[in-house]
Design a protein around this motif. Sequence first.
Motif, PDB file in Angstrom:
ATOM      1  N   ARG A   1      -5.400  -7.445   1.806  1.00 58.84           N
ATOM      2  CA  ARG A   1      -5.040  -8.863   1.651  1.00 58.84           C
ATOM      3  C   ARG A   1      -6.168  -9.655   0.998  1.00 58.84           C
ATOM      4  O   ARG A   1      -5.907 -10.590   0.246  1.00 58.84           O
ATOM      5  N   THR A   2      -7.430  -9.313   1.301  1.00 58.40           N
ATOM      6  CA  THR A   2      -8.516 -10.108   0.713  1.00 58.40           C
ATOM      7  C   THR A   2      -8.809  -9.679  -0.715  1.00 58.40           C
ATOM      8  O   THR A   2      -9.115 -10.504  -1.559  1.00 58.40           O
ATOM      9  N   THR A   3      -8.686  -8.387  -1.003  1.00 60.27           N
ATOM     10  CA  THR A   3      -8.990  -7.921  -2.360  1.00 60.27           C
ATOM     11  C   THR A   3      -7.873  -8.239  -3.336  1.00 60.27           C
ATOM     12  O   THR A   3      -8.102  -8.399  -4.523  1.00 60.27           O
TER      13      THR A   3
ATOM     14  N   ILE B   1       0.823  -1.212   0.000  1.00 57.31           N
ATOM     15  CA  ILE B   1       0.000   0.000   0.000  1.00 57.31           C
ATOM     16  C   ILE B   1       0.860   1.267   0.000  1.00 57.31           C
ATOM     17  O   ILE B   1       1.919   1.308   0.636  1.00 57.31           O
ATOM     18  N   PHE B   2       0.391   2.250  -0.744  1.00 59.51           N
ATOM     19  CA  PHE B   2       1.043   3.547  -0.786  1.00 59.51           C
ATOM     20  C   PHE B   2       0.065   4.561  -0.198  1.00 59.51           C
ATOM     21  O   PHE B   2      -1.075   4.660  -0.645  1.00 59.51           O
ATOM     22  N   VAL B   3       0.490   5.283   0.826  1.00 58.80           N
ATOM     23  CA  VAL B   3      -0.390   6.258   1.462  1.00 58.80           C
ATOM     24  C   VAL B   3      -0.111   7.628   0.851  1.00 58.80           C
ATOM     25  O   VAL B   3       0.989   8.171   0.995  1.00 58.80           O
ATOM     26  N   ALA B   4      -1.105   8.141   0.123  1.00 55.99           N
ATOM     27  CA  ALA B   4      -0.929   9.429  -0.557  1.00 55.99           C
ATOM     28  C   ALA B   4      -1.604  10.514   0.269  1.00 55.99           C
ATOM     29  O   ALA B   4      -2.839  10.624   0.291  1.00 55.99           O
ATOM     30  N   ALA B   5      -0.786  11.296   0.961  1.00 54.48           N
ATOM     31  CA  ALA B   5      -1.331  12.375   1.787  1.00 54.48           C
ATOM     32  C   ALA B   5      -1.382  13.650   0.951  1.00 54.48           C
ATOM     33  O   ALA B   5      -0.369  14.082   0.421  1.00 54.48           O
ATOM     34  N   LEU B   6      -2.583  14.227   0.839  1.00 52.64           N
ATOM     35  CA  LEU B   6      -2.727  15.463   0.048  1.00 52.64           C
ATOM     36  C   LEU B   6      -2.895  16.640   0.999  1.00 52.64           C
ATOM     37  O   LEU B   6      -3.609  16.534   1.999  1.00 52.64           O
TER      38      LEU B   6
ATOM     39  N   MET C   1      -4.670  -0.353  -7.515  1.00 52.79           N
ATOM     40  CA  MET C   1      -3.813   0.235  -8.552  1.00 52.79           C
ATOM     41  C   MET C   1      -3.934  -0.501  -9.882  1.00 52.79           C
ATOM     42  O   MET C   1      -3.637   0.055 -10.926  1.00 52.79           O
ATOM     43  N   GLN C   2      -4.365  -1.783  -9.813  1.00 51.83           N
ATOM     44  CA  GLN C   2      -4.435  -2.533 -11.052  1.00 51.83           C
ATOM     45  C   GLN C   2      -5.767  -2.291 -11.780  1.00 51.83           C
ATOM     46  O   GLN C   2      -5.782  -1.928 -12.943  1.00 51.83           O
TER      47      GLN C   2
ATOM     48  N   ALA D   1       3.086  -0.602  -5.947  1.00 48.15           N
ATOM     49  CA  ALA D   1       2.122  -0.698  -4.844  1.00 48.15           C
ATOM     50  C   ALA D   1       0.831  -1.297  -5.400  1.00 48.15           C
ATOM     51  O   ALA D   1       0.408  -0.952  -6.492  1.00 48.15           O
ATOM     52  N   ARG D   2       0.243  -2.201  -4.645  1.00 50.54           N
ATOM     53  CA  ARG D   2      -0.990  -2.815  -5.141  1.00 50.54           C
ATOM     54  C   ARG D   2      -2.202  -1.950  -4.839  1.00 50.54           C
ATOM     55  O   ARG D   2      -3.197  -2.005  -5.544  1.00 50.54           O
ATOM     56  N   PHE D   3      -2.092  -1.155  -3.767  1.00 56.79           N
ATOM     57  CA  PHE D   3      -3.180  -0.233  -3.407  1.00 56.79           C
ATOM     58  C   PHE D   3      -2.604   1.130  -3.072  1.00 56.79           C
ATOM     59  O   PHE D   3      -1.449   1.236  -2.646  1.00 56.79           O
ATOM     60  N   ALA D   4      -3.423   2.156  -3.258  1.00 54.85           N
ATOM     61  CA  ALA D   4      -3.072   3.480  -2.750  1.00 54.85           C
ATOM     62  C   ALA D   4      -4.211   3.930  -1.854  1.00 54.85           C
ATOM     63  O   ALA D   4      -5.392   3.745  -2.193  1.00 54.85           O
ATOM     64  N   LEU D   5      -3.852   4.464  -0.694  1.00 57.07           N
ATOM     65  CA  LEU D   5      -4.871   5.063   0.162  1.00 57.07           C
ATOM     66  C   LEU D   5      -4.746   6.568  -0.025  1.00 57.07           C
ATOM     67  O   LEU D   5      -3.734   7.163   0.350  1.00 57.07           O
TER      68      LEU D   5
END
Length: 425
Positions: free
Chosen positions: A420-422, A325-330, A394-395, A373-377
Amino acid sequence: MKIQAINGFKDILPETVGRWQFIEQQARDIFERFGFQEIRMPILEKTELFVRSIGEATDVVEKEMYTFVDKGITMRPEATASVMRAFIEHGLHVQQPVQRLYTIGPMFRHERPQKGRLRQFHQLDAEIIGASEPRIDAELIAMGKMLLDELGLNVSLELNSLGCPVCRPPFKERLVLFLEQRQEALCDDCKRRTRTNPLRVLDCKKPSCRAVVQEAPSLLEVLCPDCDRHFAEVRTALEELRIPFQINRFMVRGLDYYTRTTFEFLTANLGAQAAVGAGGRYDGLIEQLGGPPLSGIGFAMGLERLALLMEQQDNRSIPAKDMDIFVAALGTTTIAFAGQLTHALRQQGAKAAIDYSGRSLKAQLKQAGRINARFALIVGEDEWSKGEAILRDMQTQKQQPVALSGSTEELARRLLAMVRTTAAP
Ligand code: ATP
Ligand code: MG
């Protein structure tokens, strides 16, 4: 002036280190299947150790060692001598009469650097101490072969016997006589070796020397009955384990301590650096170094050569490194929260990344893609103030809202479960 690495000393960069780690993990896994335990020794040893084990008149000791002359210490050129030193020093045989030990690490030899030949190189080394049955030789060789097979490498196995203190000396005398009559045809090194290390002439790579030794007497024909039987039983045991091999009566290992079985794993794909791994039996070595009269056998494989071959053959895909996971803080207000959440995610076992720069969403998502990263928050200021963030696959680029309720730890656990589940396997 930029400072660069020393000639023959090489960096292993992140893009190739994955292959190295893969080889090391495979090796550890297979060695442990065979009951081996790891041992780690220092890189520096007393010079005497290598002179007494490897032998004074060998290439390694004569010209390849990195020695601190004033201190009498040397950077190890190979691992077996150090393993034996440690084995004797700590009396390891007292706890366990048969020891199976392996070690992985850097070795140092002052050679001419080429592809697959460095001054600092790395070996996987495995030794069985305290067992002299021919089946042990076959088992150890089979372990090396299993590793090469699991790495997807196509190598051949050559086998020889170097006899023992009973049958080798008379053979040496015959060989010296033979070589003395043919000095003219030999290279300068081999002229010298005729007196210092005549067996070594047998595996000189120069075509002129090769032609001469074709006619040389064969040690295999004059092995003493014990060595002869041992060699025959090793061959039978290898056949039983379905390990193909070829006999090479010219193979002489570069280290003096070998007795009886010697072997090499060879490739046709690395030019002159044909040996991927090599080893043999060293029945007198431990006693010679002041230890108990125990036999031993071992091999060493060169990690550089294994890695090069894997890269060339490219038939074993190494899983790419990715992040969960990549945490994108704006914006600036969300950074403290995003930092805490990232830390909590890592505590929960997630591979998590964060960008503190406050860059645009586009730039941050690009970065998330770059690190796989598989996900970004996505923590945007508006959503965050309403207690929400967006989880983006991300995919598939699918997005879903995530409630930022509860403690950071709870949230991290919840997020990780979603990831993990997704996540597609
Ligand atoms: P070579 O014939 O290639 O010089 P060697 O007989 O000196 O090899 P060993 O001392 O038996 O090699 O070491 C075992 C393995 O370690 C070799 O098969 C090779 O894969 C690797 N190796 C040895 N020397 C080097 C080096 N200078 N650079 C890279 N790998 C090496
Ligand atoms: Mg060498």
